[in-house]
Scaffold this motif. Sequence first.
Motif, PDB file in Angstrom:
ATOM      1  N   PHE A 186       0.818  -1.215   0.000  1.00  0.00           N
ATOM      2  CA  PHE A 186       0.000   0.000   0.000  1.00  0.00           C
ATOM      3  C   PHE A 186       0.850   1.264   0.000  1.00  0.00           C
ATOM      4  CE2 PHE A 186      -3.559  -2.766   1.418  1.00  0.00           C
ATOM      5  CZ  PHE A 186      -4.419  -2.459   0.378  1.00  0.00           C
ATOM      6  N   HIS A 187       1.970   1.250   0.710  1.00  0.00           N
ATOM      7  CA  HIS A 187       2.863   2.417   0.696  1.00  0.00           C
ATOM      8  C   HIS A 187       3.404   2.656  -0.718  1.00  0.00           C
ATOM      9  CE1 HIS A 187       3.762   2.168   5.292  1.00  0.00           C
ATOM     10  NE2 HIS A 187       2.565   2.646   5.016  1.00  0.00           N
ATOM     11  N   LEU A 188       3.772   1.580  -1.398  1.00  0.00           N
ATOM     12  CA  LEU A 188       4.285   1.719  -2.764  1.00  0.00           C
ATOM     13  C   LEU A 188       3.182   2.101  -3.749  1.00  0.00           C
ATOM     14  CD1 LEU A 188       6.758  -1.279  -2.753  1.00  0.00           C
ATOM     15  CD2 LEU A 188       7.327   1.160  -2.721  1.00  0.00           C
ATOM     16  N   LEU A 189       1.989   1.619  -3.516  1.00  0.00           N
ATOM     17  CA  LEU A 189       0.867   1.973  -4.380  1.00  0.00           C
ATOM     18  C   LEU A 189       0.607   3.474  -4.344  1.00  0.00           C
ATOM     19  CD1 LEU A 189      -1.440   1.069  -6.246  1.00  0.00           C
ATOM     20  CD2 LEU A 189      -2.845   0.800  -4.187  1.00  0.00           C
ATOM     21  N   LEU A 190       0.692   4.054  -3.168  1.00  0.00           N
ATOM     22  CA  LEU A 190       0.460   5.499  -3.043  1.00  0.00           C
ATOM     23  C   LEU A 190       1.490   6.311  -3.822  1.00  0.00           C
ATOM     24  CD1 LEU A 190      -0.525   5.736   0.729  1.00  0.00           C
ATOM     25  CD2 LEU A 190      -2.022   6.007  -1.271  1.00  0.00           C
ATOM     26  N   LYS A 191       2.652   5.712  -4.109  1.00  0.00           N
ATOM     27  CA  LYS A 191       3.700   6.382  -4.882  1.00  0.00           C
ATOM     28  C   LYS A 191       3.625   6.019  -6.363  1.00  0.00           C
ATOM     29  CE  LYS A 191       6.891   6.295  -1.006  1.00  0.00           C
ATOM     30  NZ  LYS A 191       8.188   5.794  -0.516  1.00  0.00           N
ATOM     31  N   SER A 192       2.577   5.289  -6.757  1.00  0.00           N
ATOM     32  CA  SER A 192       2.407   4.820  -8.131  1.00  0.00           C
ATOM     33  C   SER A 192       3.636   4.037  -8.582  1.00  0.00           C
ATOM     34  CB  SER A 192       2.135   5.991  -9.085  1.00  0.00           C
ATOM     35  OG  SER A 192       1.698   5.512 -10.331  1.00  0.00           O
ATOM     36  N   ASN A 193       4.081   3.114  -7.735  1.00  0.00           N
ATOM     37  CA  ASN A 193       5.260   2.314  -8.021  1.00  0.00           C
ATOM     38  C   ASN A 193       5.032   1.490  -9.288  1.00  0.00           C
ATOM     39  OD1 ASN A 193       6.662  -0.484  -7.662  1.00  0.00           O
ATOM     40  ND2 ASN A 193       7.875   0.982  -6.475  1.00  0.00           N
ATOM     41  N   ALA A 194       5.869   1.718 -10.296  1.00  0.00           N
ATOM     42  CA  ALA A 194       5.692   1.076 -11.599  1.00  0.00           C
ATOM     43  C   ALA A 194       5.838  -0.442 -11.523  1.00  0.00           C
ATOM     44  CB  ALA A 194       6.678   1.649 -12.607  1.00  0.00           C
ATOM     45  N   ALA A 195       6.770  -0.921 -10.723  1.00  0.00           N
ATOM     46  CA  ALA A 195       6.947  -2.372 -10.593  1.00  0.00           C
ATOM     47  C   ALA A 195       5.686  -3.011 -10.022  1.00  0.00           C
ATOM     48  CB  ALA A 195       8.151  -2.681  -9.713  1.00  0.00           C
ATOM     49  N   LEU A 200      11.807   6.205 -17.907  1.00  0.00           N
ATOM     50  CA  LEU A 200      12.848   7.064 -18.470  1.00  0.00           C
ATOM     51  C   LEU A 200      14.197   6.728 -17.825  1.00  0.00           C
ATOM     52  CD1 LEU A 200      13.724   9.442 -20.247  1.00  0.00           C
ATOM     53  CD2 LEU A 200      13.159  10.957 -18.314  1.00  0.00           C
ATOM     54  N   SER A 201      14.193   6.589 -16.513  1.00  0.00           N
ATOM     55  CA  SER A 201      15.416   6.236 -15.799  1.00  0.00           C
ATOM     56  C   SER A 201      15.934   4.868 -16.259  1.00  0.00           C
ATOM     57  CB  SER A 201      15.145   6.223 -14.294  1.00  0.00           C
ATOM     58  OG  SER A 201      16.257   5.728 -13.597  1.00  0.00           O
ATOM     59  N   MET A 202      15.040   3.899 -16.398  1.00  0.00           N
ATOM     60  CA  MET A 202      15.442   2.568 -16.867  1.00  0.00           C
ATOM     61  C   MET A 202      16.024   2.638 -18.278  1.00  0.00           C
ATOM     62  SD  MET A 202      12.499  -0.051 -15.535  1.00  0.00           S
ATOM     63  CE  MET A 202      13.148  -1.378 -16.504  1.00  0.00           C
ATOM     64  N   SER A 203      15.396   3.400 -19.151  1.00  0.00           N
ATOM     65  CA  SER A 203      15.871   3.467 -20.535  1.00  0.00           C
ATOM     66  C   SER A 203      17.253   4.113 -20.610  1.00  0.00           C
ATOM     67  CB  SER A 203      14.874   4.205 -21.426  1.00  0.00           C
ATOM     68  OG  SER A 203      14.784   5.565 -21.062  1.00  0.00           O
ATOM     69  N   LYS A 204      17.522   5.089 -19.746  1.00  0.00           N
ATOM     70  CA  LYS A 204      18.851   5.705 -19.726  1.00  0.00           C
ATOM     71  C   LYS A 204      19.913   4.682 -19.315  1.00  0.00           C
ATOM     72  CE  LYS A 204      17.425  10.455 -18.813  1.00  0.00           C
ATOM     73  NZ  LYS A 204      17.397  11.548 -17.810  1.00  0.00           N
TER      74      LYS A 204
END
Length: 148
Positions: free
Chosen positions: A82-91, A130-134
């Motif tokens: 739930f903490h990560l969901l609130l941050k819209s965690n992509a994983a 974007l960070s991953m693609s870099k």
Amino acid sequence: MTPKILEKLKEIEERRGVEILLAVESGSRAWGFASPDSDYDIRFIYRHEKDWYLSPWDKDETIEFMTEDDLDGSGWDLRKTFHLLLKSNAALLSWFYSPIVYVKNERFYDLFKPLADECFSPVAVFYHYLSMSKKYLEACRGDEVKLK
């Protein structure tokens, strides 16, 4: 391989005293571009009994495992989820929308889906990818590039 995966997940539940609410395949295998040496990236969300959450002490909120037969598992406790969901965690969001599902608690899924939809932030996910693609672009600039 699915029976082995389900057996491993049951073992985790029994050994750790948790209930797995959602378990999916993540990564290249889930999205249809696995390489010959791809492992199985099993990702899951689990919960403990309620007394576990009442403790004032910080506890480990991640379960990880790697087996000799290429099962790479990683799961997050419900509170961490739930903490990560609130941050819209992509994983986390990619786990939730994976096309390969091993375990699915329907009640959890039905309650979680509207929250996942509501918490999705295109901006946060954009910056993640974007960070991953870099990083991948830098890796491709070397003399040798791994297939993976």
